[in-house]
Motif scaffolding. Structure first.
Motif, short mmCIF file in Angstrom:
data_model
loop_
_atom_site.label_atom_id
_atom_site.label_comp_id
_atom_site.label_asym_id
_atom_site.label_seq_id
_atom_site.Cartn_x
_atom_site.Cartn_y
_atom_site.Cartn_z
N GLN A 1 0.72 -0.97 0.10
CA GLN A 1 -0.16 -0.10 0.18
C GLN A 1 1.07 1.14 0.07
N MET A 2 1.70 1.24 0.99
CA MET A 2 2.59 2.61 1.13
C MET A 2 3.54 2.63 -0.13
N GLU A 3 4.06 1.34 -0.81
CA GLU A 3 4.92 1.78 -2.00
C GLU A 3 4.18 2.12 -3.15
N GLY A 4 2.86 1.46 -3.32
CA GLY A 4 2.04 2.10 -4.25
C GLY A 4 1.51 3.63 -4.30
N LEU A 5 1.41 3.93 -3.03
CA LEU A 5 1.01 5.31 -2.81
C LEU A 5 2.10 6.47 -3.03
N ALA A 6 3.45 6.06 -2.66
CA ALA A 6 4.33 6.68 -2.84
C ALA A 6 4.88 6.66 -4.69
N GLY A 7 4.48 5.63 -4.84
CA GLY A 7 5.21 5.68 -6.44
C GLY A 7 3.71 6.32 -7.33
N SER A 8 2.62 6.25 -7.02
CA SER A 8 1.53 7.07 -7.63
C SER A 8 1.56 8.48 -7.42
N SER B 1 9.36 3.88 -11.51
CA SER B 1 9.69 2.65 -12.45
C SER B 1 10.93 1.97 -12.19
N ALA B 2 12.20 2.65 -12.07
CA ALA B 2 13.41 2.07 -11.63
C ALA B 2 13.43 1.30 -10.42
N LEU B 3 12.59 1.81 -9.32
CA LEU B 3 12.47 1.20 -8.06
C LEU B 3 11.64 -0.13 -8.16
N ASN B 4 10.77 0.00 -9.24
CA ASN B 4 9.82 -1.21 -9.40
C ASN B 4 10.49 -2.46 -9.93
N ILE B 5 11.37 -1.83 -10.89
CA ILE B 5 12.35 -2.85 -11.50
C ILE B 5 13.35 -3.52 -10.57
N LEU B 6 14.05 -2.60 -9.56
CA LEU B 6 14.68 -3.20 -8.75
C LEU B 6 13.89 -4.22 -7.70
N MET B 7 12.68 -3.89 -7.56
CA MET B 7 12.08 -4.92 -6.78
C MET B 7 11.88 -6.15 -7.36
N CYS B 8 11.57 -6.27 -8.46
CA CYS B 8 11.56 -7.77 -9.46
C CYS B 8 13.14 -8.22 -9.12
N VAL B 9 14.09 -7.45 -9.41
CA VAL B 9 15.23 -8.06 -9.11
C VAL B 9 15.41 -8.83 -7.69
N LEU B 10 15.31 -8.00 -6.76
CA LEU B 10 15.28 -8.39 -5.37
C LEU B 10 14.25 -9.70 -5.16
N ASP B 11 13.14 -9.68 -5.97
CA ASP B 11 12.11 -10.72 -5.43
C ASP B 11 12.69 -11.84 -6.17
N VAL B 12 13.24 -12.08 -7.12
CA VAL B 12 13.86 -13.14 -7.87
C VAL B 12 15.22 -13.66 -7.07
N CYS B 13 15.68 -12.94 -6.43
CA CYS B 13 16.93 -13.36 -5.50
C CYS B 13 16.54 -13.73 -4.41
N PHE B 14 15.50 -13.09 -3.65
CA PHE B 14 14.93 -13.61 -2.52
C PHE B 14 14.33 -14.85 -2.60
N ASN B 15 13.49 -14.97 -3.76
CA ASN B 15 12.76 -16.17 -3.92
C ASN B 15 13.56 -17.54 -4.16
N THR C 1 11.59 -2.13 -1.15
CA THR C 1 11.08 -1.00 -2.21
C THR C 1 10.28 0.08 -1.70
N CYS C 2 9.39 -0.61 -0.52
CA CYS C 2 8.59 0.56 0.05
C CYS C 2 9.33 1.75 0.66
N LEU C 3 10.50 1.31 1.53
CA LEU C 3 11.41 2.19 2.14
C LEU C 3 12.16 3.17 1.09
N LEU C 4 12.53 2.51 0.08
CA LEU C 4 13.22 3.66 -1.04
C LEU C 4 12.21 4.41 -1.61
N MET C 5 11.15 4.04 -1.92
CA MET C 5 10.00 4.93 -2.80
C MET C 5 9.70 6.16 -1.72
N LEU C 6 9.23 5.69 -0.18
CA LEU C 6 8.93 6.70 0.46
C LEU C 6 10.10 8.00 0.51
N TYR C 7 11.31 7.49 0.65
CA TYR C 7 12.37 8.41 0.81
C TYR C 7 12.59 9.48 -0.36
#
Length: 457
Positions: free
Chosen positions: A160-167, A179-193, A218-224
């Motif tokens: 929710q908070m990541e989506g709010l900040a991005g919007s 957009s760059a942070l969402n791409i980063l989130m995808c990379v992190l997701d694959v690594c963590f998974n 990603t939420c923390l970075l987006m809010l920053y």
């Protein structure tokens, strides 16, 4: 840097009331769309790889995630509705060059969205054990499905908070950072998974945990970037009250409530669709959910263009640019239809290969590929519905489009899906989907041309 400067300069044309040529309008739409499209596609690739990782755990693991997928999408829709209720107001204020009012709405949105997300997470805790059985799942997949849903639901606060900040950043015209942070989130997701699923041997639960951790970072970075670095919306050095005001919340409710109701009933319709598919067996459940993920590769560019349309229409209305705003709307819709038509052709041609990447089970690949090739014919009109809706959201016109979507979904898709599934199985369900999406696109185009969405102009 030059491209970023050009985008900012062209956006300034809107707020300053200056004339823009057709080529400048198209260039601005493309410049705003590309980062968002990349983010949308990367998010889809994330789900794509998630499913591929889970898919290689076996048919039951895939079915357990697929069973609750529609419900998690429902939660995401409810979160985004609240977000848009506030971010559209911010776009209007930025278009009117009233940055202090925009920051005031932002402060209030942080409080309201946090409270809303906590309520959604609490609801997930209440229902997670029984949800798989309500959706028609069997005992063999219920445990994994419920645990996956619980973890994703608890991570809803980050979503929710990541989506709010991005919007908020996007509505200010900054498409690149979110957009760059969402791409980063995808990379992190694959690594963590990879770590949680395979190295720690947590299976389906690991997939949910990897996604949750990626969303948190990603939420923390987006809010920053929103609260400290945004040129238009940074709160640093701009003190003010965070207490929600009745007028702001009322406007957010007027914009967001129809969207929330739409997501609720559309999500419920997706759940009903899952119930229609569930009796067809685990292979059908897995093929259906995987095909939905593959198809999203095709329609996510449409959502990227829709986000650009929301920003441009929102700022255009705030600036009182009537002719320019309408032109942005038509050009955005045309671009969306063209891009998704090409994607539909690619999906039709490469459907078997895309499904084979998701699962090694031949029957799942066969059923999913057939469904995708049926759906490919609906992509142009699906694009029309997606981008038109982005236009209407930017205008704050959400009630009638929501009613149109719900009538189409419940009155056409579900009725046809149930009827056709009796004779044609999963292919009948997807035929119903293709027919409904084509109809929805046509009625949205009619509203764009003839409706009163632009009455605020």
């Amino acid at each position: 840097m030059m491209e970023k400067k050009q985008s900012k300069d062209l956006l300034a044309f809107i707020r300053e009331g200056r004339t823009m040529t057709r080529s400048e309008q198209m260039r601005l739409i493309v410049q705003l769309s590309i980062p968002s499209i990349l983010a949308q596609v990367s998010a889809t690739v994330m789900f794509f790889i998630d499913y591929a990782m889970v898919g290689h755990l076996g048919e039951q693991a895939t079915a357990s995630v697929g069973l609750v997928e529609s419900t998690t999408w429902l939660l995401g829709g409810l979160a985004s509705a609240v977000t848009m209720g506030f971010s559209v107001q911010v776009a209007h204020f930025i278009g009117a060059n009233d940055r202090e009012s925009a920051r005031s709405v932002l402060r209030q949105s942080l409080v309201c969205c946090l409270a809303w997300s906590l309520m959604l997470s609490l609801a997930c805790v209440v229902v997670y054990r029984r949800l798989p059985f309500w959706l028609g799942g069997t005992e063999s997949i219920a445990h994994d499905a419920s645990m996956y849903f619980l973890i994703v639901g608890l991570a809803g606060v980050f979503f929710q908070m990541e989506g709010l900040a991005g919007s908020m950043l996007k509505c200010s015209g900054n498409m690149k950072i979110p957009s760059a942070l969402n791409i980063l989130m995808c990379v992190l997701d694959v690594c963590f998974n990879y770590v949680f699923i395979y190295q720690l041997d947590l299976g389906v639960k690991g997939a949910a945990m990897g996604t949750a951790l990626a969303e948190f970072i990603t939420c923390l970075l987006m809010l920053y970037f929103l609260l400290f670095r945004s040129e238009m919306l940074s709160l640093r050095g701009h003190p003010g009250s965070f207490r929600p005001k009745a007028s702001t919340v009322r406007t957010a409710f007027k914009i967001g409530a129809p969207m929330g109701l739409q997501h609720l009933l559309m999500g419920s319709a997706q759940i009903v669709s899952t119930r229609i598919v569930a009796p067809l067996g685990n292979v059908a459940i897995a093929a259906n959910s995987m095909a939905i993920t593959v198809e999203s590769l095709c329609y996510m560019p449409g959502y990227g263009i829709a986000e650009a349309a929301t920003t441009l229409v929102g700022q255009g209305i705030g600036a009182g640019q009537r002719v320019l705003t309408r032109s942005f709307a038509y050009l955005s819709v045309g671009l969306g239809i063209a891009v998704m038509s090409v994607m539909g052709v690619l999906m039709f041609v490469f459907a078997p290969e895309l499904m084979a990447f998701m699962s090694p089970v031949e029957q799942i690949v066969s059923e999913g590929a057939a469904a995708l090739r049926i759906e490919a014919f609906a992509e142009p009109m699906f694009a029309a519905a997606i981008v038109c809706n982005g236009v209407f959201v930017g205008a704050g016109d959400t009630l009638k489009p929501a009613i149109m979507s719900l009538a189409s979904m419940w009155g056409v898709r579900l009725t046809l899906a149930w009827w056709l599934s009796q004779s044609y199985g999963l292919r009948g369900v997807w035929t119903a989907m293709a027919i409904e999406l084509s109809l929805r696109g046509l009625i949205f185009l009619a509203r764009l041309r003839l409706g009163r969405w632009n009455k605020k102009l």
